[in-house]
Design a protein around this motif. Sequence first.
Motif, mmCIF file in Angstrom:
data_model
loop_
_atom_site.group_PDB
_atom_site.id
_atom_site.type_symbol
_atom_site.label_atom_id
_atom_site.label_comp_id
_atom_site.label_asym_id
_atom_site.label_seq_id
_atom_site.Cartn_x
_atom_site.Cartn_y
_atom_site.Cartn_z
ATOM 1 N N HIS A 45 0.842 -1.197 0.000
ATOM 2 C CA HIS A 45 0.000 0.000 0.000
ATOM 3 C C HIS A 45 0.880 1.250 0.000
ATOM 4 C CE1 HIS A 45 0.872 0.197 4.321
ATOM 5 N NE2 HIS A 45 0.472 -1.058 4.405
ATOM 6 N N CYS B 219 -9.516 2.469 4.946
ATOM 7 C CA CYS B 219 -10.049 3.399 3.949
ATOM 8 C C CYS B 219 -11.445 3.904 4.298
ATOM 9 C CB CYS B 219 -10.066 2.752 2.570
ATOM 10 S SG CYS B 219 -11.159 1.325 2.427
ATOM 11 N N GLN B 220 -12.047 3.383 5.375
ATOM 12 C CA GLN B 220 -13.388 3.823 5.771
ATOM 13 C C GLN B 220 -13.390 4.463 7.156
ATOM 14 O OE1 GLN B 220 -15.932 0.383 5.221
ATOM 15 N NE2 GLN B 220 -15.666 0.393 2.992
ATOM 16 N N PHE C 87 -10.425 4.395 -6.338
ATOM 17 C CA PHE C 87 -9.609 4.448 -5.127
ATOM 18 C C PHE C 87 -8.213 4.985 -5.414
ATOM 19 C CE2 PHE C 87 -8.961 0.127 -6.766
ATOM 20 C CZ PHE C 87 -7.581 -0.022 -6.705
ATOM 21 N N GLU D 188 -6.388 -0.779 2.535
ATOM 22 C CA GLU D 188 -5.480 0.287 2.957
ATOM 23 C C GLU D 188 -5.483 1.471 1.993
ATOM 24 O OE1 GLU D 188 -3.755 0.470 5.753
ATOM 25 O OE2 GLU D 188 -4.430 -1.481 6.492
ATOM 26 N N SER D 189 -6.493 1.571 1.144
ATOM 27 C CA SER D 189 -6.585 2.723 0.241
ATOM 28 C C SER D 189 -6.614 4.016 1.046
ATOM 29 C CB SER D 189 -7.854 2.633 -0.616
ATOM 30 O OG SER D 189 -7.837 1.501 -1.446
ATOM 31 N N GLU D 190 -6.148 5.079 0.419
ATOM 32 C CA GLU D 190 -6.175 6.384 1.077
ATOM 33 C C GLU D 190 -7.561 7.020 0.996
ATOM 34 O OE1 GLU D 190 -3.497 8.141 2.602
ATOM 35 O OE2 GLU D 190 -2.537 6.168 2.556
ATOM 36 N N LEU D 191 -8.211 6.884 -0.169
ATOM 37 C CA LEU D 191 -9.511 7.523 -0.376
ATOM 38 C C LEU D 191 -10.280 6.737 -1.429
ATOM 39 C CD1 LEU D 191 -10.372 11.248 -0.509
ATOM 40 C CD2 LEU D 191 -10.966 9.867 -2.505
ATOM 41 N N VAL D 192 -11.591 6.600 -1.233
ATOM 42 C CA VAL D 192 -12.448 5.853 -2.156
ATOM 43 C C VAL D 192 -13.652 6.715 -2.526
ATOM 44 C CG1 VAL D 192 -13.809 3.762 -2.539
ATOM 45 C CG2 VAL D 192 -11.749 3.665 -1.103
ATOM 46 N N HIS E 51 -12.497 7.706 3.405
ATOM 47 C CA HIS E 51 -11.041 7.885 3.361
ATOM 48 C C HIS E 51 -10.423 7.697 4.734
ATOM 49 C CE1 HIS E 51 -11.330 11.969 5.125
ATOM 50 N NE2 HIS E 51 -12.373 12.153 4.322
ATOM 51 N N ARG E 52 -9.111 7.574 4.726
ATOM 52 C CA ARG E 52 -8.344 7.559 5.963
ATOM 53 C C ARG E 52 -8.316 8.969 6.538
ATOM 54 N NH1 ARG E 52 -4.187 3.090 5.189
ATOM 55 N NH2 ARG E 52 -3.061 4.040 6.905
ATOM 56 N N PRO F 168 -5.840 11.831 4.283
ATOM 57 C CA PRO F 168 -5.486 11.021 3.107
ATOM 58 C C PRO F 168 -4.390 11.669 2.264
ATOM 59 C CG PRO F 168 -7.520 12.213 2.707
ATOM 60 C CD PRO F 168 -7.174 12.437 4.154
#
Length: 450
Positions: free
Chosen positions: A5, A106-107, A204, A252-256, A282-283, A286
């Motif tokens: 990630h 990511c949420q 994402f 582990e995405s930063e933003l979706v 998002h985290r 992000p």
Amino acid sequence: MLSPHLADFLKRLQQAEQLLRVEAEVSADLEIAEITRRVAASAGRALLFDNVCERTGAVATGLLASERRVCLALGADSLDAAADQIATHLAASDLPAPRVAATPACQQVIELGRDIDLVSLPLLRTTPDNAQAALGGAWLTTADPETSDPGTLDPATVQTALTPCDALVQDRRALIITWCDRDPLAAHFRAAQRRGGRLPVAIFFGGPPALALLASPAWQLGRDVYAVVGGLADGTFEVATCRTHPLLVPAESELVIEGQLDTSDAAHEARTATLEVEMITHRTGPRLTAQVPGGPADEPAQLRRTAARLALPRLRAGHRAIRKLVCPDWAAGEVLLVAIEKRHAGEPREVAALIASDATFVRLRFLVLVDDDVDLADERQVWQRVASECRPTTDVIGSPHALGDEVPAMLAFDATRPWPEVDRAGRDRQTSVEQIRELVTARWSEYGMP
């Protein structure tokens, strides 16, 4: 081991002194793009802009704009080693299925309704020609409406469909999405269109950086790219189920960005559609990624060159004649030089057809085929062979990709020796210089020479 990630990759870059953090306030409107182009032109480091004027979040550029950084992302000592590892995992039958994370990073933050504001994100306007900011470093995922259950998506059986996100910000809650006909998005869009409904989409930022090199071959070979990533990362890859639709994104995405595409006939004819955003997750804090186009030294060009090199084992498996290939640095990934061991007259056309059909080379414009005794690193030698062996009437092969007007046709130049190896006068080309000298010496008196 492959970097799983963005946070891990940024740490690797920092440790390798391949990342420069820019703390000065900068604008997402052209300024970051200009800085990135200048750094790329001097083979500089990747950049992380922490303070983007009037935007929420940071943005990283040039992450994969050098061979060294690509190797760090793939967890390999060299591209040749990475190519062998990728080929092995693409062919493996026992890859670990992705696992759905219970509390995906990511949420951590969820935005709905009036809280959705695409304009506030650190999305870049990279050229004056674009009136809006672009999403140039994200991935778009969809599911086939005709085969997937709308109520569930089993990560153990699904083949994840990823398309590089080509989008512009229309307003606070809408994006304009563009694609080409070979993208998975195109097939799923047509399927949704036939069913008369909209197509759920998730975009994402911040998944495994190596997705840029794995998504196309995995899709073409019918493999789930998340399973391939898990295998290369020596573990099970964690995914998250989107909250509005059953689509899978890296946990582990930063933003979706979640939403649905309009599937009207007019939109599909233009290969463009409007995405109505329903939710952003998002985290906390992000960090988005962006690719800045701008010539042979830019990140998109480097990725095309790298993807070609990583494709070599797969191409060799597809045709035994292929020996070596090179994407010249100056060609921005649009020219490919290939050396083959020719065994019969039709092999150059077979190799050209194989490369034209491979998703890795969808943007390729010119292919040059030479014999394997040519040093591809010596471009003078390559073009001398083109000049001496390639006849415009018979040795220029037109290979349209048949992907639509926005994708150029590929031209292949067959600069291999004729088969069997006879010259234009029909004489044996393998006759040695020594044999000719002996012949002339023996017949010298017949020529009437003193």
